[in-house]
Design a protein around this motif. Sequence first.
Motif, PDB file in Angstrom:
ATOM      1  N   GLY A  64     -10.072  -5.495  11.507  1.00 52.47           N
ATOM      2  CA  GLY A  64      -9.721  -5.296  12.913  1.00 52.47           C
ATOM      3  C   GLY A  64      -8.350  -4.731  13.167  1.00 52.47           C
ATOM      4  N   LEU A  65      -7.527  -4.547  12.121  1.00 58.64           N
ATOM      5  CA  LEU A  65      -6.191  -4.002  12.310  1.00 58.64           C
ATOM      6  C   LEU A  65      -6.199  -2.500  12.032  1.00 58.64           C
ATOM      7  N   PRO A  66      -5.435  -1.707  12.796  1.00 51.13           N
ATOM      8  CA  PRO A  66      -5.318  -0.284  12.474  1.00 51.13           C
ATOM      9  C   PRO A  66      -4.802  -0.095  11.049  1.00 51.13           C
ATOM     10  N   GLU A  67      -5.210   1.001  10.413  1.00 55.74           N
ATOM     11  CA  GLU A  67      -4.949   1.197   8.987  1.00 55.74           C
ATOM     12  C   GLU A  67      -3.479   1.028   8.618  1.00 55.74           C
ATOM     13  N   TRP A  68      -2.582   1.594   9.422  1.00 60.13           N
ATOM     14  CA  TRP A  68      -1.160   1.574   9.067  1.00 60.13           C
ATOM     15  C   TRP A  68      -0.346   0.683  10.006  1.00 60.13           C
ATOM     16  N   ASN A  69      -0.970  -0.308  10.581  1.00 62.33           N
ATOM     17  CA  ASN A  69      -0.244  -1.185  11.495  1.00 62.33           C
ATOM     18  C   ASN A  69       0.946  -1.840  10.793  1.00 62.33           C
ATOM     19  N   LEU A  70       2.141  -1.640  11.357  1.00 63.82           N
ATOM     20  CA  LEU A  70       3.382  -2.247  10.864  1.00 63.82           C
ATOM     21  C   LEU A  70       3.683  -1.839   9.426  1.00 63.82           C
ATOM     22  N   ARG A  71       3.389  -0.559   9.124  1.00 61.74           N
ATOM     23  CA  ARG A  71       3.697   0.022   7.820  1.00 61.74           C
ATOM     24  C   ARG A  71       4.259   1.422   8.031  1.00 61.74           C
ATOM     25  N   GLY A  72       5.305   1.768   7.290  1.00 65.76           N
ATOM     26  CA  GLY A  72       5.854   3.111   7.401  1.00 65.76           C
ATOM     27  C   GLY A  72       6.855   3.397   6.293  1.00 65.76           C
ATOM     28  N   VAL A  75       0.867  -1.178   0.000  1.00 69.77           N
ATOM     29  CA  VAL A  75       0.000   0.000   0.000  1.00 69.77           C
ATOM     30  C   VAL A  75       0.908   1.234   0.000  1.00 69.77           C
ATOM     31  N   PRO A  76       0.784   2.119  -0.985  1.00 67.41           N
ATOM     32  CA  PRO A  76       1.633   3.317  -1.005  1.00 67.41           C
ATOM     33  C   PRO A  76       1.209   4.336   0.043  1.00 67.41           C
ATOM     34  N   ASP A  77       2.066   5.345   0.226  1.00 67.47           N
ATOM     35  CA  ASP A  77       1.765   6.510   1.071  1.00 67.47           C
ATOM     36  C   ASP A  77       1.616   6.148   2.547  1.00 67.47           C
ATOM     37  N   SER A  78       2.433   5.232   3.034  1.00 68.45           N
ATOM     38  CA  SER A  78       2.417   4.926   4.462  1.00 68.45           C
ATOM     39  C   SER A  78       3.008   6.093   5.241  1.00 68.45           C
ATOM     40  N   PRO A  79       2.766   6.167   6.544  1.00 72.32           N
ATOM     41  CA  PRO A  79       3.201   7.326   7.340  1.00 72.32           C
ATOM     42  C   PRO A  79       4.701   7.587   7.241  1.00 72.32           C
ATOM     43  N   ASN A  80       5.060   8.872   7.130  1.00 68.58           N
ATOM     44  CA  ASN A  80       6.467   9.266   7.051  1.00 68.58           C
ATOM     45  C   ASN A  80       7.097   9.227   8.439  1.00 68.58           C
ATOM     46  N   LEU A  81       8.280   8.619   8.512  1.00 69.83           N
ATOM     47  CA  LEU A  81       8.975   8.434   9.786  1.00 69.83           C
ATOM     48  C   LEU A  81      10.420   8.889   9.656  1.00 69.83           C
ATOM     49  N   SER A  82      11.040   9.217  10.770  1.00 66.60           N
ATOM     50  CA  SER A  82      12.428   9.675  10.776  1.00 66.60           C
ATOM     51  C   SER A  82      13.387   8.485  10.701  1.00 66.60           C
ATOM     52  N   ALA A  83      14.688   8.794  10.643  1.00 73.78           N
ATOM     53  CA  ALA A  83      15.705   7.755  10.453  1.00 73.78           C
ATOM     54  C   ALA A  83      15.734   6.749  11.599  1.00 73.78           C
ATOM     55  N   GLU A  84      15.423   7.201  12.804  1.00 72.56           N
ATOM     56  CA  GLU A  84      15.216   6.258  13.913  1.00 72.56           C
ATOM     57  C   GLU A  84      13.738   6.317  14.249  1.00 72.56           C
ATOM     58  N   ALA A  85      13.072   5.188  14.069  1.00 75.28           N
ATOM     59  CA  ALA A  85      11.613   5.212  14.164  1.00 75.28           C
ATOM     60  C   ALA A  85      11.074   3.882  14.640  1.00 75.28           C
ATOM     61  N   THR A  86       9.886   3.939  15.197  1.00 71.99           N
ATOM     62  CA  THR A  86       9.121   2.746  15.552  1.00 71.99           C
ATOM     63  C   THR A  86       7.915   2.677  14.630  1.00 71.99           C
ATOM     64  N   LEU A  87       7.724   1.543  13.975  1.00 74.28           N
ATOM     65  CA  LEU A  87       6.575   1.411  13.091  1.00 74.28           C
ATOM     66  C   LEU A  87       5.279   1.537  13.888  1.00 74.28           C
ATOM     67  N   PRO A  88       4.246   2.104  13.274  1.00 75.31           N
ATOM     68  CA  PRO A  88       2.948   2.142  13.948  1.00 75.31           C
ATOM     69  C   PRO A  88       2.513   0.740  14.350  1.00 75.31           C
ATOM     70  N   MET A  89       2.072   0.601  15.582  1.00 76.69           N
ATOM     71  CA  MET A  89       1.601  -0.708  16.050  1.00 76.69           C
ATOM     72  C   MET A  89       0.660  -0.511  17.226  1.00 76.69           C
ATOM     73  N   ILE A 121      12.929   4.372   2.805  1.00 79.31           N
ATOM     74  CA  ILE A 121      12.694   2.936   2.950  1.00 79.31           C
ATOM     75  C   ILE A 121      11.231   2.741   3.307  1.00 79.31           C
ATOM     76  N   GLU A 122      10.457   2.230   2.382  1.00 88.10           N
ATOM     77  CA  GLU A 122       9.088   1.822   2.690  1.00 88.10           C
ATOM     78  C   GLU A 122       9.155   0.405   3.245  1.00 88.10           C
ATOM     79  N   ILE A 123       8.576   0.186   4.393  1.00 92.39           N
ATOM     80  CA  ILE A 123       8.618  -1.121   5.031  1.00 92.39           C
ATOM     81  C   ILE A 123       7.210  -1.512   5.468  1.00 92.39           C
ATOM     82  N   TRP A 124       6.870  -2.755   5.246  1.00 92.06           N
ATOM     83  CA  TRP A 124       5.579  -3.288   5.690  1.00 92.06           C
ATOM     84  C   TRP A 124       5.733  -4.785   5.907  1.00 92.06           C
ATOM     85  N   HIS A 125       4.967  -5.313   6.829  1.00 94.16           N
ATOM     86  CA  HIS A 125       5.038  -6.758   7.068  1.00 94.16           C
ATOM     87  C   HIS A 125       3.833  -7.228   7.862  1.00 94.16           C
ATOM     88  N   ALA A 126       3.678  -8.538   7.898  1.00 96.35           N
ATOM     89  CA  ALA A 126       2.580  -9.149   8.636  1.00 96.35           C
ATOM     90  C   ALA A 126       2.826  -9.046  10.135  1.00 96.35           C
TER      91      ALA A 126
END
Length: 284
Positions: A171-179, A112-126, A154-159
């Motif tokens: 039941g999952l938040p829209e951007w869970n484990l995506r950034g 899914v494109p356009d995931s939340p923008n995060l800084s160089a040190e970041a925690t994925l939305p969860m 770096i776009e990253i996403w995973h199960a």
Amino acid sequence: MTDIITEQATAAASGAAATERFRTRQHSGATDVDAKRVDTLATELITAVHDIVRRHKVTYAEYDVLKAWLIQVGQDGEWPLFLDVWIEHVVEEVASENREGSKGTIEGPYYVPDSPNLSAEATLPMRDGEEGTPLLFQGQVTSVDGTPLSGATIEIWHADNDGYYAQFAPGLPEWNLRGTVTVDDRGHFRIHTIEPAPYQIPTDGSCGRLIAAAGWHAWRPAHLHLKVSAPGHQLITTQLYFKGGSHVEDDIASAVKPELILDPGPAADGNGHEVTYDFVLDKA
């Protein structure tokens, strides 16, 4: 993961979502295809099917089963799943055969494109209390000549820990484990997330019926999805797997390459695991 997610995350639902995502992306980025290429590829594909029919003496009963199955794949919305699992790895192999930098592999149906923008040190939305082993994924992005690529993304996403993807399971938040992470001035990144789980591709639809009929398994090894890009350089789409993980050796999608296997160790802070993996991008 709650029971309601387990009960409602079906092949039909995830397949339909993947199909709709693909249609939207294809419409927005559609390009003309040369008629001669269409003629060549379509003719050779049809000829290959003719050859299979002749060599294996396909019966009308088998042909009718195939016809019914092909129709059902479309009704289930599983063509993206079928193509991404059994065909895409060869397309990717051909497309990237001349690259000198990091290896790529298939995108899969759940980008899914356009995931939340995060800084160089970041925690994925969860979610609060997200289940799974904490993972620090860190490294550097450089060009093939070793130049750090400041501003690379770096776009990253995973199960998740149960094998479900946000926006493809209820039941999952829209951007869970995506950034989308922007590296620092030296190309470095540090991404805090959790280790994903191996998962079965959906088996309650047409692809599952093929797997059962052929006596195959439906499992993909645990993996991180990534798209790494920088101005003036070629985009890398890849997946990273975990050494010793289930089905690394027999991935249903045939997408694992030796260069893509991570070997995490204990985290320095004693909380979960950490691993370093660098990306090298070819010039555009």
